[in-house]
Design an enzyme around this catalytic site. Structure first.
Site, PDB file in Angstrom:
ATOM      1  N   LYS A   9      -2.817 -78.667  16.735  1.00  0.00           N
ATOM      2  CA  LYS A   9      -1.587 -77.888  16.574  1.00  0.00           C
ATOM      3  C   LYS A   9      -1.251 -77.151  17.884  1.00  0.00           C
ATOM      4  O   LYS A   9      -2.071 -77.122  18.820  1.00  0.00           O
ATOM      5  CB  LYS A   9      -1.769 -76.911  15.417  1.00  0.00           C
ATOM      6  N   TYR A  49       5.067 -80.949   5.863  1.00  0.00           N
ATOM      7  CA  TYR A  49       4.587 -79.804   5.081  1.00  0.00           C
ATOM      8  C   TYR A  49       5.394 -79.588   3.800  1.00  0.00           C
ATOM      9  O   TYR A  49       5.387 -78.477   3.250  1.00  0.00           O
ATOM     10  CB  TYR A  49       4.577 -78.536   5.950  1.00  0.00           C
ATOM     11  N   PHE A  57       3.896 -68.522   3.107  1.00  0.00           N
ATOM     12  CA  PHE A  57       3.622 -68.789   4.525  1.00  0.00           C
ATOM     13  C   PHE A  57       4.420 -69.969   5.073  1.00  0.00           C
ATOM     14  O   PHE A  57       4.283 -70.321   6.242  1.00  0.00           O
ATOM     15  CB  PHE A  57       2.120 -69.026   4.742  1.00  0.00           C
ATOM     16  N   ARG A  85     -12.502 -83.315   7.769  1.00  0.00           N
ATOM     17  CA  ARG A  85     -12.252 -81.956   7.252  1.00  0.00           C
ATOM     18  C   ARG A  85     -13.483 -81.067   7.469  1.00  0.00           C
ATOM     19  O   ARG A  85     -13.365 -79.867   7.728  1.00  0.00           O
ATOM     20  CB  ARG A  85     -11.791 -81.994   5.794  1.00  0.00           C
ATOM     21  N   THR A  91      -9.880 -74.053   5.761  1.00  0.00           N
ATOM     22  CA  THR A  91      -8.543 -73.628   6.196  1.00  0.00           C
ATOM     23  C   THR A  91      -8.564 -72.235   6.830  1.00  0.00           C
ATOM     24  O   THR A  91      -7.934 -72.008   7.861  1.00  0.00           O
ATOM     25  CB  THR A  91      -7.583 -73.637   4.983  1.00  0.00           C
ATOM     26  N   ARG A 102     -12.809 -74.748  13.470  1.00  0.00           N
ATOM     27  CA  ARG A 102     -12.114 -73.502  13.099  1.00  0.00           C
ATOM     28  C   ARG A 102     -13.060 -72.305  13.164  1.00  0.00           C
ATOM     29  O   ARG A 102     -12.641 -71.199  13.506  1.00  0.00           O
ATOM     30  CB  ARG A 102     -11.477 -73.667  11.718  1.00  0.00           C
ATOM     31  N   ASN A 112      -4.967 -71.887  13.014  1.00  0.00           N
ATOM     32  CA  ASN A 112      -6.260 -72.526  12.751  1.00  0.00           C
ATOM     33  C   ASN A 112      -6.418 -73.886  13.436  1.00  0.00           C
ATOM     34  O   ASN A 112      -7.218 -74.715  13.033  1.00  0.00           O
ATOM     35  CB  ASN A 112      -6.531 -72.591  11.244  1.00  0.00           C
ATOM     36  N   HIS A 115      -4.895 -79.929  12.060  1.00  0.00           N
ATOM     37  CA  HIS A 115      -4.556 -80.448  10.732  1.00  0.00           C
ATOM     38  C   HIS A 115      -5.362 -81.717  10.509  1.00  0.00           C
ATOM     39  O   HIS A 115      -5.547 -82.509  11.436  1.00  0.00           O
ATOM     40  CB  HIS A 115      -3.061 -80.794  10.638  1.00  0.00           C
ATOM     41  N   GLU A 126       0.429 -89.894   5.628  1.00  0.00           N
ATOM     42  CA  GLU A 126       0.698 -89.088   6.822  1.00  0.00           C
ATOM     43  C   GLU A 126       0.647 -89.938   8.096  1.00  0.00           C
ATOM     44  O   GLU A 126       1.464 -89.736   9.000  1.00  0.00           O
ATOM     45  CB  GLU A 126      -0.294 -87.919   6.907  1.00  0.00           C
TER      46      GLU A 126
HETATM   47  N1  LIG Z   1      -2.113 -67.937   3.580  1.00  0.00           N
HETATM   48  C1  LIG Z   1      -1.691 -68.544   4.676  1.00  0.00           C
HETATM   49  N2  LIG Z   1      -1.100 -67.841   5.676  1.00  0.00           N
HETATM   50  C2  LIG Z   1      -0.664 -68.442   6.801  1.00  0.00           C
HETATM   51  N3  LIG Z   1      -0.775 -69.771   7.024  1.00  0.00           N
HETATM   52  C3  LIG Z   1      -1.356 -70.512   6.074  1.00  0.00           C
HETATM   53  C4  LIG Z   1      -1.851 -69.944   4.853  1.00  0.00           C
HETATM   54  N4  LIG Z   1      -2.359 -70.945   4.100  1.00  0.00           N
HETATM   55  C5  LIG Z   1      -2.208 -72.067   4.830  1.00  0.00           C
HETATM   56  N5  LIG Z   1      -1.616 -71.810   6.004  1.00  0.00           N
HETATM   57  C6  LIG Z   1      -1.281 -72.783   7.052  1.00  0.00           C
HETATM   58  O1  LIG Z   1      -0.789 -73.941   6.435  1.00  0.00           O
HETATM   59  C7  LIG Z   1      -1.609 -75.048   6.786  1.00  0.00           C
HETATM   60  C8  LIG Z   1      -1.639 -76.012   5.634  1.00  0.00           C
HETATM   61  O2  LIG Z   1      -2.302 -75.411   4.541  1.00  0.00           O
HETATM   62  P1  LIG Z   1      -3.405 -76.229   3.734  1.00  0.00           P
HETATM   63  O3  LIG Z   1      -2.938 -77.626   3.508  1.00  0.00           O
HETATM   64  O4  LIG Z   1      -3.748 -75.410   2.527  1.00  0.00           O
HETATM   65  O5  LIG Z   1      -4.674 -76.183   4.718  1.00  0.00           O
HETATM   66  P2  LIG Z   1      -5.383 -77.344   5.591  1.00  0.00           P
HETATM   67  O6  LIG Z   1      -4.673 -77.399   6.922  1.00  0.00           O
HETATM   68  O7  LIG Z   1      -6.809 -76.868   5.742  1.00  0.00           O
HETATM   69  O8  LIG Z   1      -5.286 -78.636   4.800  1.00  0.00           O
HETATM   70  C9  LIG Z   1      -2.958 -74.425   7.160  1.00  0.00           C
HETATM   71  O9  LIG Z   1      -3.727 -75.235   8.013  1.00  0.00           O
HETATM   72  C10 LIG Z   1      -2.518 -73.169   7.847  1.00  0.00           C
HETATM   73  O10 LIG Z   1      -2.112 -73.425   9.195  1.00  0.00           O
HETATM   74 MG   LIG Z   2      -3.603 -79.495   3.953  1.00  0.00          MG
END
Ligand SMILES: Nc1ncnc2c1ncn2[C@@H]1O[C@H](COP(=O)(O)OP(=O)(O)O)[C@@H](O)[C@H]1O
Ligand SMILES: [Mg+2]
Length: 150
Positions: A9, A49, A57, A85, A91, A102, A112, A115, A126
């Protein structure tokens, strides 16, 4: 064999961590399928997304992913989804396992770094969203038989 989309990212790119992410995935034994350095459009960000639309968020997430270029890649291997992962970590960086990307490089969920796809089905979807079929390279490595059992 599973495939996953992997994004370094904007924060990962800005912090010079593209090589670190690639290095860890290579070291794990995963095989690179495609790569593209790209400034993400609003449209691609919203499609990628879409599942998070309506969450508190979401707006910040779209702003984050479109704020600067990302390194988009497809990686494959047996158990690629779970392995990648795990290499990325949970996350929330403060819940990510020690030694994960992370954990080692991030503090906040909204910064973080990476992705990775969360299922084989989403991995395929994807990868198809981010890459044209002709950008996916079918290849083998001599070492594959020492990493892939099948
Ligand atoms: N509570 C939150 N506040 C801010 N950003 C968030 C939050 N939850 C998720 N995100 C952002 O959205 C992305 C997508 O969320 P998610 O799919 O749940 O996580 P991952 O990337 O681990 O699969 C996360 O990687 C993070 O950048
Ligand atoms: Mg995700």
């Amino acid at each position: 064999m599973e495939r996953s989309l992997v994004l370094v990212k904007p924060d990962g790119v800005q912090r010079g961590l593209i090589g670190e992410v690639i290095s860890r995935l290579e070291r794990r034994g995963l095989r690179l399928v495609a790569a593209r350095f790209v400034q993400v459009s609003q449209e691609l960000a919203e499609t990628h997304y879409a599942i998070h639309k309506g969450k508190p968020f979401y707006d910040g997430l779209i702003k984050y992913i479109t704020s600067a270029p990302v390194m988009a890649m497809a990686w494959e291997g047996p158990n690629a989804i779970a392995a990648i992962r795990q290499t990325m970590g949970a996350t929330r960086p403060t819940e990510a396992a020690p030694g994960s990307i992370r954990h080692d490089y991030a503090l906040e969920v909204g910064r973080n770094l990476t992705h990775a796809s969360d299922s084989g089905e989403n991995g395929a979807k994807e990868v198809a969203l981010w890459f044209k079929a002709e950008e996916l390279v079918n290849w083998g490595r001599d070492v594959d038989r020492w990493i892939f059992e099948g």
